[in-house]
Design a protein around this motif. Structure first.
Motif: not given
Length: 79
Positions: A19, A43-44, A46
């Motif tokens: 993060q 970018e992201w 999970d």
């Protein structure tokens, strides 16, 4: 006896690190198990994958990452 953890489970420390790097758009280098090198910004992410933005967008499964580092931190890896 099993602990219920598969070794690739996302920890709070891992999530915090990803993060932080994503928010700061820190240039990262990912070295994959097969030796491939991918550079870009997170970018992201999970539990199972990280999406890296570079000249295109690349989805990397966490299980295929050998190691990663900040691009400006580990200069000896640059060839």
């Amino acid at each position: 006896m099993t602990s219920g953890h598969n070794g690739h489970e996302c920890t709070h420390a891992e999530a915090f690190y990803f993060q932080k790097q994503a928010q700061a758009q820190t240039p990262m280098v990912f070295i994959l198990e097969d030796g491939e090198r991918i550079e870009g910004y997170i970018e992201w992410y999970d539990r199972d994958a990280i999406k890296v933005k570079n000249h295109s967008r690349t989805l990397i499964y966490k299980s295929s990452i050998k190691y990663l580092f900040k691009a400006n931190e580990n200069q000896q890896h640059h060839i």
